[in-house]
Design a protein around this motif. Structure first.
Motif, short mmCIF file in Angstrom:
data_model
loop_
_atom_site.label_atom_id
_atom_site.label_comp_id
_atom_site.label_asym_id
_atom_site.label_seq_id
_atom_site.Cartn_x
_atom_site.Cartn_y
_atom_site.Cartn_z
N MET A 182 0.84 -1.20 0.00
CA MET A 182 0.00 0.00 0.00
C MET A 182 0.88 1.25 0.00
N SER A 185 -6.09 6.48 2.08
CA SER A 185 -7.51 6.57 2.44
C SER A 185 -8.33 6.78 1.18
N GLY A 192 -15.87 -0.17 -1.63
CA GLY A 192 -14.74 -0.06 -2.56
C GLY A 192 -15.02 0.84 -3.75
N ILE A 204 -8.52 2.81 7.34
CA ILE A 204 -7.17 3.29 6.97
C ILE A 204 -6.18 2.35 7.63
N MET A 248 -5.01 -10.49 8.09
CA MET A 248 -4.34 -9.19 7.86
C MET A 248 -4.44 -8.33 9.12
N SER A 304 -6.26 -1.98 10.28
CA SER A 304 -7.06 -1.19 9.33
C SER A 304 -8.31 -0.63 10.00
N SER A 313 -8.61 -12.11 2.75
CA SER A 313 -8.83 -10.66 2.56
C SER A 313 -8.75 -10.30 1.08
N VAL A 322 -11.89 -9.64 -0.90
CA VAL A 322 -12.70 -8.61 -0.24
C VAL A 322 -12.12 -7.20 -0.47
N MET A 323 -10.80 -7.15 -0.60
CA MET A 323 -10.09 -5.87 -0.65
C MET A 323 -10.32 -5.23 -2.01
N SER A 338 -13.89 -5.40 -3.51
CA SER A 338 -14.59 -6.67 -3.76
C SER A 338 -14.52 -7.15 -5.21
N ASP A 343 -16.61 -8.95 -6.67
CA ASP A 343 -17.94 -8.78 -7.28
C ASP A 343 -18.09 -7.39 -7.87
N ALA A 348 -18.60 -6.57 -11.79
CA ALA A 348 -19.78 -5.82 -12.24
C ALA A 348 -19.34 -4.57 -13.02
#
Ligand SMILES: Cc1cc2nc3c(=O)[nH]c(=O)nc-3n(C[C@H](O)[C@H](O)[C@H](O)COP(=O)(O)OP(=O)(O)OC[C@H]3O[C@@H](n4cnc5c(N)ncnc54)[C@H](O)[C@@H]3O)c2cc1C
Length: 421
Positions: free
Chosen positions: A116, A151, A159, A184, A231, A236, A392, A395-396, A398, A400, A404
């Motif tokens: 990051m 951030s 997301g 964050i 994680m 976070s 993670s 998800v990080m 997503s 999906d 999309a």
């Protein structure tokens, strides 16, 4: 040695870097004086050893990996991607992602923090050069080995990185921002936060800027903690970010360009490097388990051995995927039109989806190879931490959401006619 004393030592060393492609690091301001020469690889090895030593306690205590980040500072890893004229080493993205991979093998949280941070550094080096303030920041980042947090997540938007709610408010050459920054990572440990924001009070949510706030520019009011499945060392937590600074701290390029050309592709590549490292570590554990089981059984392979083969195969695919995505980025890196093309954007978004899915599949196979020994949280063959950390990945931002978002753009392209395209 504490993080701050480590950092002071680094500053005193006033590093100089030689031009050798092996990227040796000369400790000492004057290269003519006998100097210890260390390659990037050997510095990374030292940091990963420390990260590995503390990985379990970082996970258990859900604490910032202070020892590993101090070691990374001491080895001057935080500024490697900054151009040499600003005190860095001009490391390529491939080199940076390889560091993420190495760290991921040792401590997932350290690797993700590094990934990051490097994504923010890439935004600065690629889009901040038109600003004297950001040039000065890059020099400081190298000399002080500053750690930058990110951030983008705000309120309930998840997301949805390309929209911001909180605006920059301007008055007398100063800017202010109050943001519900729901996640964050390492916010409290960072030396600065690089944040998206709506350009001004009457701007559309997608009209965004990227701003660097340094520690003295903001306060963080903790809204939610970080007791997560994995994680855990990224810490976070969620904060209300209240910041005020000079207006020149806004990057001179609008965020839509920064996002498509750098933030999105570099984040996905750096994250995937870290995930590949986690997957490699889990596969190594599974291999050790199968070797030991075979020894015990006079050479007969345990029943879980085919799962090791599967883990090895998906790790191989994952490594290939990361390498080819890095090559693709390298070819387009200096060509804004190529970076912004539909093909490239789809490729880098889907890289995130594919890499995260492969990494999860690899770690799952590694756990199945070890059976109960992998499922346990204790013991030398536990895959528990790796599995929790790697979950993670989808998800990080997503998968999906990405799938999309990419759906409509996918209609605009077709399959390449040749395998070499
Ligand atoms: C380890 C870790 C570290 C992080 N660090 C930071 C950080 O430092 N800074 C920061 O700003 N953020 C950070 N984040 C947050 C991250 O960038 C994302 O914003 C966050 O993971 C998205 O959260 P969400 O699940 O609420 O999002 P959402 O995107 O809202 O997803 C919520 C649910 O909706 C589904 N969904 C969403 N969109 C669609 C769609 N279009 N179609 C179908 N289903 C959909 C998803 O699958 C998911 O189940 C971090 C996240 C993790 C896991």
């Amino acid at each position: 040695m504490s993080a701050s004393s480590n950092r002071r030592t680094v500053q005193r060393q006033g590093a100089a870097v030689a031009k050798d492609p092996a990227r040796p690091f000369l400790i000492g301001a004057d290269p003519s004086v006998t100097a210890a020469v260390e390659t990037l690889a050997s510095r990374v090895e030292k940091v990963t050893a420390i990260a590995a030593q503390h990985a379990a306690s970082v996970d258990n205590e859900s604490r910032f990996p202070a020892e590993a980040i101090a070691a990374a500072r001491a080895a001057r890893l935080l500024g490697i991607a900054v151009p040499r004229e600003f005190g860095g080493e001009g490391a390529s993205l491939s080199e940076v992602v390889d560091v993420c991979y190495g760290l991921g093998r040792a401590c997932a949280s350290t690797a993700m923090i590094y990934a990051m941070h490097q994504t923010k550094v890439a935004c600065l080096t690629r889009h901040g050069m038109g600003s004297a303030w950001h040039q000065r920041l890059l020099r400081r980042l190298c000399s002080e080995q500053m750690l930058l947090a990110s951030s983008t997540t705000e309120g309930e938007r998840g997301g949805d990185v390309r929209n911001s709610t909180a605006p920059i408010e301007r008055s007398n050459g100063r800017i202010a921002l109050e943001r519900h920054a729901t996640v964050i990572s390492y916010g409290e440990a960072a030396d600065g936060i690089v944040t998206t924001a709506r350009r001004c009070t009457d701007a559309a949510s997608s009209d965004q800027v990227l701003v660097v706030f340094l520690k003295q520019d903001y306060t963080l009011q903790r809204q939610v903690g970080w007791d997560a499945l994995g994680m855990r060392g990224t810490c976070s937590a969620g904060f209300k970010l209240i910041a005020a600074a000079a207006s020149e701290q806004i990057l001179p390029v609008s965020y839509d360009k920064i996002h498509t050309q750098t933030m999105m592709p570099v984040a996905h590549l750096a994250w995937s490097g870290a995930w590949a490292g986690i997957a490699a570590a889990a596969t190594d554990r599974a291999r050790s388990f199968v070797r030991k089981a075979r020894q015990r059984a006079d050479g007969a392979l345990p029943p879980g051995a085919p799962h090791l083969t599967r883990a090895t195969a998906s790790l191989q695919k994952l490594r290939g995927l990361v390498a080819s995505a890095l090559r693709r980025f390298g070819l387009a890196a200096d060509d804004p039109a190529a970076l912004e093309s539909v093909d490239f954007q789809i490729a880098m978004n889907l890289h995130k989806v594919s890499a995260s899915e492969l990494a999860v599949a690899t770690v799952m196979s590694a756990m199945q190879a070890c059976g109960i020994a992998g499922y346990r949280n204790d013991g030398e063959f536990s895959i528990g931490r790796h599995l929790r950390d790697i979950l993670s990945a989808p998800v990080m931002i997503s998968n999906d959401r990405i799938l999309a978002n990419v759906a409509a753009a996918s209609l605009l392209t077709g399959a390449p006619v040749s395998l070499r395209d």
